[in-house]
Design a protein around this motif. Structure first.
Motif, PDB file in Angstrom:
ATOM      1  N   SER A 173     -22.903 -19.763  15.006  1.00 15.57           N
ATOM      2  CA  SER A 173     -21.735 -20.164  15.780  1.00 15.57           C
ATOM      3  C   SER A 173     -20.774 -19.001  15.995  1.00 15.57           C
ATOM      4  N   ALA A 174     -20.934 -17.906  15.200  1.00 13.20           N
ATOM      5  CA  ALA A 174     -20.088 -16.735  15.370  1.00 13.20           C
ATOM      6  C   ALA A 174     -20.779 -15.748  16.299  1.00 13.20           C
ATOM      7  N   GLU A 175     -19.998 -15.057  17.094  1.00 13.29           N
ATOM      8  CA  GLU A 175     -20.571 -14.136  18.066  1.00 13.29           C
ATOM      9  C   GLU A 175     -20.648 -12.723  17.515  1.00 13.29           C
ATOM     10  N   ALA A 176     -21.077 -12.603  16.249  1.00  9.61           N
ATOM     11  CA  ALA A 176     -21.301 -11.321  15.599  1.00  9.61           C
ATOM     12  C   ALA A 176     -20.155 -10.349  15.835  1.00  9.61           C
ATOM     13  N   PRO A 177     -20.438  -9.046  15.990  1.00 10.97           N
ATOM     14  CA  PRO A 177     -19.362  -8.072  16.058  1.00 10.97           C
ATOM     15  C   PRO A 177     -18.362  -8.307  17.184  1.00 10.97           C
ATOM     16  N   ALA A 178     -18.809  -8.851  18.303  1.00  9.12           N
ATOM     17  CA  ALA A 178     -17.910  -9.026  19.435  1.00  9.12           C
ATOM     18  C   ALA A 178     -16.757  -9.946  19.095  1.00  9.12           C
ATOM     19  N   ALA A 179     -17.003 -10.941  18.235  1.00  6.53           N
ATOM     20  CA  ALA A 179     -15.955 -11.889  17.875  1.00  6.53           C
ATOM     21  C   ALA A 179     -14.849 -11.192  17.096  1.00  6.53           C
ATOM     22  N   VAL A 180     -15.253 -10.262  16.213  1.00  3.22           N
ATOM     23  CA  VAL A 180     -14.258  -9.558  15.428  1.00  3.22           C
ATOM     24  C   VAL A 180     -13.538  -8.532  16.282  1.00  3.22           C
ATOM     25  N   ALA A 181     -14.290  -7.848  17.141  1.00  3.66           N
ATOM     26  CA  ALA A 181     -13.688  -6.815  17.959  1.00  3.66           C
ATOM     27  C   ALA A 181     -12.636  -7.403  18.889  1.00  3.66           C
ATOM     28  N   GLY A 182     -12.861  -8.643  19.352  1.00  9.30           N
ATOM     29  CA  GLY A 182     -11.930  -9.244  20.287  1.00  9.30           C
ATOM     30  C   GLY A 182     -10.856 -10.067  19.622  1.00  9.30           C
ATOM     31  N   ALA A 183     -10.907 -10.205  18.298  1.00 10.12           N
ATOM     32  CA  ALA A 183      -9.939 -11.038  17.594  1.00 10.12           C
ATOM     33  C   ALA A 183      -8.609 -10.311  17.480  1.00 10.12           C
ATOM     34  N   ALA A 184      -7.538 -11.008  17.867  1.00 13.41           N
ATOM     35  CA  ALA A 184      -6.204 -10.415  17.753  1.00 13.41           C
ATOM     36  C   ALA A 184      -5.707 -10.557  16.316  1.00 13.41           C
ATOM     37  N   VAL A 185      -5.198  -9.472  15.761  1.00 11.80           N
ATOM     38  CA  VAL A 185      -4.654  -9.491  14.410  1.00 11.80           C
ATOM     39  C   VAL A 185      -3.177  -9.848  14.500  1.00 11.80           C
ATOM     40  N   MET A 186      -2.837 -11.042  14.030  1.00 12.69           N
ATOM     41  CA  MET A 186      -1.458 -11.523  14.094  1.00 12.69           C
ATOM     42  C   MET A 186      -0.995 -11.902  12.689  1.00 12.69           C
ATOM     43  N   PRO A 187      -0.437 -10.973  11.950  1.00 11.66           N
ATOM     44  CA  PRO A 187      -0.066 -11.233  10.555  1.00 11.66           C
ATOM     45  C   PRO A 187       1.122 -12.160  10.373  1.00 11.66           C
ATOM     46  N   GLY A 188       1.943 -12.323  11.419  1.00  9.17           N
ATOM     47  CA  GLY A 188       3.105 -13.193  11.276  1.00  9.17           C
ATOM     48  C   GLY A 188       4.076 -12.643  10.249  1.00  9.17           C
ATOM     49  N   GLN A 189       4.575 -13.512   9.369  1.00 10.55           N
ATOM     50  CA  GLN A 189       5.495 -13.092   8.320  1.00 10.55           C
ATOM     51  C   GLN A 189       5.036 -13.611   6.960  1.00 10.55           C
ATOM     52  N   VAL A 190       5.415 -12.878   5.926  1.00  8.76           N
ATOM     53  CA  VAL A 190       5.088 -13.250   4.554  1.00  8.76           C
ATOM     54  C   VAL A 190       6.332 -13.855   3.904  1.00  8.76           C
ATOM     55  N   SER A 191       6.174 -14.949   3.175  1.00  8.72           N
ATOM     56  CA  SER A 191       7.279 -15.577   2.458  1.00  8.72           C
ATOM     57  C   SER A 191       7.347 -15.029   1.033  1.00  8.72           C
ATOM     58  N   VAL A 192       8.479 -14.437   0.701  1.00 10.77           N
ATOM     59  CA  VAL A 192       8.732 -13.976  -0.669  1.00 10.77           C
ATOM     60  C   VAL A 192       9.670 -15.000  -1.309  1.00 10.77           C
ATOM     61  N   GLU A 193       9.199 -15.706  -2.326  1.00 13.87           N
ATOM     62  CA  GLU A 193       9.930 -16.839  -2.886  1.00 13.87           C
ATOM     63  C   GLU A 193      10.365 -16.584  -4.326  1.00 13.87           C
ATOM     64  N   ALA A 194      11.577 -17.011  -4.647  1.00 13.75           N
ATOM     65  CA  ALA A 194      12.104 -16.921  -6.014  1.00 13.75           C
ATOM     66  C   ALA A 194      12.467 -18.316  -6.493  1.00 13.75           C
ATOM     67  N   ASN A 195      12.045 -18.659  -7.718  1.00 16.10           N
ATOM     68  CA  ASN A 195      12.345 -19.958  -8.330  1.00 16.10           C
ATOM     69  C   ASN A 195      13.053 -19.724  -9.658  1.00 16.10           C
ATOM     70  N   ILE A 196      14.187 -20.375  -9.864  1.00 15.54           N
ATOM     71  CA  ILE A 196      14.955 -20.164 -11.091  1.00 15.54           C
ATOM     72  C   ILE A 196      15.454 -21.489 -11.664  1.00 15.54           C
ATOM     73  N   LEU A 197      15.810 -21.450 -12.958  1.00 18.72           N
ATOM     74  CA  LEU A 197      16.479 -22.544 -13.658  1.00 18.72           C
ATOM     75  C   LEU A 197      17.783 -21.989 -14.225  1.00 18.72           C
ATOM     76  N   VAL A 198      18.893 -22.691 -13.951  1.00 19.01           N
ATOM     77  CA  VAL A 198      20.199 -22.230 -14.419  1.00 19.01           C
ATOM     78  C   VAL A 198      20.904 -23.377 -15.136  1.00 19.01           C
ATOM     79  N   GLU A 199      21.532 -23.063 -16.269  1.00 20.03           N
ATOM     80  CA  GLU A 199      22.328 -24.035 -17.000  1.00 20.03           C
ATOM     81  C   GLU A 199      23.758 -23.522 -17.122  1.00 20.03           C
ATOM     82  N   TYR A 200      24.719 -24.382 -16.758  1.00 21.34           N
ATOM     83  CA  TYR A 200      26.134 -24.056 -16.827  1.00 21.34           C
ATOM     84  C   TYR A 200      26.814 -24.872 -17.920  1.00 21.34           C
ATOM     85  N   ALA A 201      27.753 -24.254 -18.616  1.00 20.17           N
ATOM     86  CA  ALA A 201      28.583 -25.002 -19.543  1.00 20.17           C
ATOM     87  C   ALA A 201      29.508 -25.910 -18.750  1.00 20.17           C
TER      88      ALA A 201
END
Length: 259
Positions: free
Chosen positions: A228-256
């Motif tokens: 179903s894949a068109e061998a090298p031609a499929a890769v050669a014609g594929a557009a590389v679209m990386p978009g954006q990467v999400s950098v996530e921070a998770n924390i727990l905080v306790e206040y008096a």
């Protein structure tokens, strides 16, 4: 003598009764008498805190990629199969170098050699297959398409994954942490106001688990042997679209809590 002892006992008994009566009178709410508060507050209670979690993300544009490729070979005997696979892997390595990839960024692993069985004739071996994984790191984002095309033309027949990431991860993660701390304060402050108290100092702040690789898979299990894949031609014609990467921070905080 006996009369004197009886007098002392009566005097002591009377004093105790007066003391008990005075104690009972103090428990009442009569004007001018001591009263017992309806709520008793205990100082230095460790659980007098507001605990919140917060998560924030920072979007960054990836500038590097990691390619996970593999070369699969099939021959009639094990030795020929190993030789053919080694030659193909060497061709791919040279093709990657020609694209400007440093040798230190190319890693081969998972050398799998296994027989091919014909189960119709009583489990007879009809050939052998060998597969070698090739990981290519630190690929400049604007060269990913060309590198993939060169690798497939040189002998790669399976693209396991293409992972995009950012070299600015540390700076972006620190920014996400700062945002998470601010978000935690706003949540805790709203809870304190609603509860009729105010926030004190931070008594605990904890960093939760996070994806430090800052990557995601854009292309996965793209086999060049699939009809179903068109061998090298499929890769050669594929557009590389990386978009954006999400950098996530998770924390727990306790206040008096200030009451």
């Amino acid at each position: 003598m006996m009369k004197n002892m009886r007098a002392v006992r009566k005097a002591l008994a009377g004093g105790l009764c007066l003391a008990a009566a005075a104690g009972l009178a103090g428990c009442g709410a009569a004007p001018g008498s001591a009263s017992v508060p309806s709520t008793i507050e205990v100082a230095n209670v460790e659980d007098q805190v507001i605990s919140v979690t917060a998560s924030e993300k920072v979007k960054v544009t990836p500038d590097i990629a990691e390619l996970n490729l593999s070369v699969s070979s099939q021959e009639a005997d094990a030795e020929s199969c190993q030789t053919a696979n080694s030659q193909a892997v060497n061709q791919v390595t040279e093709a990657l170098k020609a694209q400007g990839i440093q040798e230190s960024s190319i890693q081969t692993s998972n050398y799998n050699l296994y027989p091919i069985y014909n189960w119709e004739n009583g489990q007879t071996i009809t050939g052998y297959t060998m597969e070698t994984m090739i990981t290519v790191s630190d690929v400049a984002i604007d060269t990913v398409g060309d590198v993939l095309t060169a690798a497939v033309n040189a002998g790669v027949n399976n693209i396991q994954s293409v992972n995009y990431m950012s070299s600015q991860y540390d700076e972006s993660y620190q920014q996400a942490l700062e945002m998470a701390v601010q978000s935690a304060y706003e949540k805790a402050n709203a809870m304190a106001i609603a509860g009729g108290c105010s926030l004190g100092e931070i008594v605990k702040i904890e960093e939760r688990s996070t994806d430090s690789a800052a990557r995601y898979t854009a292309i996965s299990n793209m086999s060049m042997e699939d009809s179903s894949a068109e061998a090298p031609a499929a890769v050669a014609g594929a557009a590389v679209m990386p978009g954006q990467v999400s950098v996530e921070a998770n924390i727990l905080v306790e206040y008096a809590v200030n009451r």
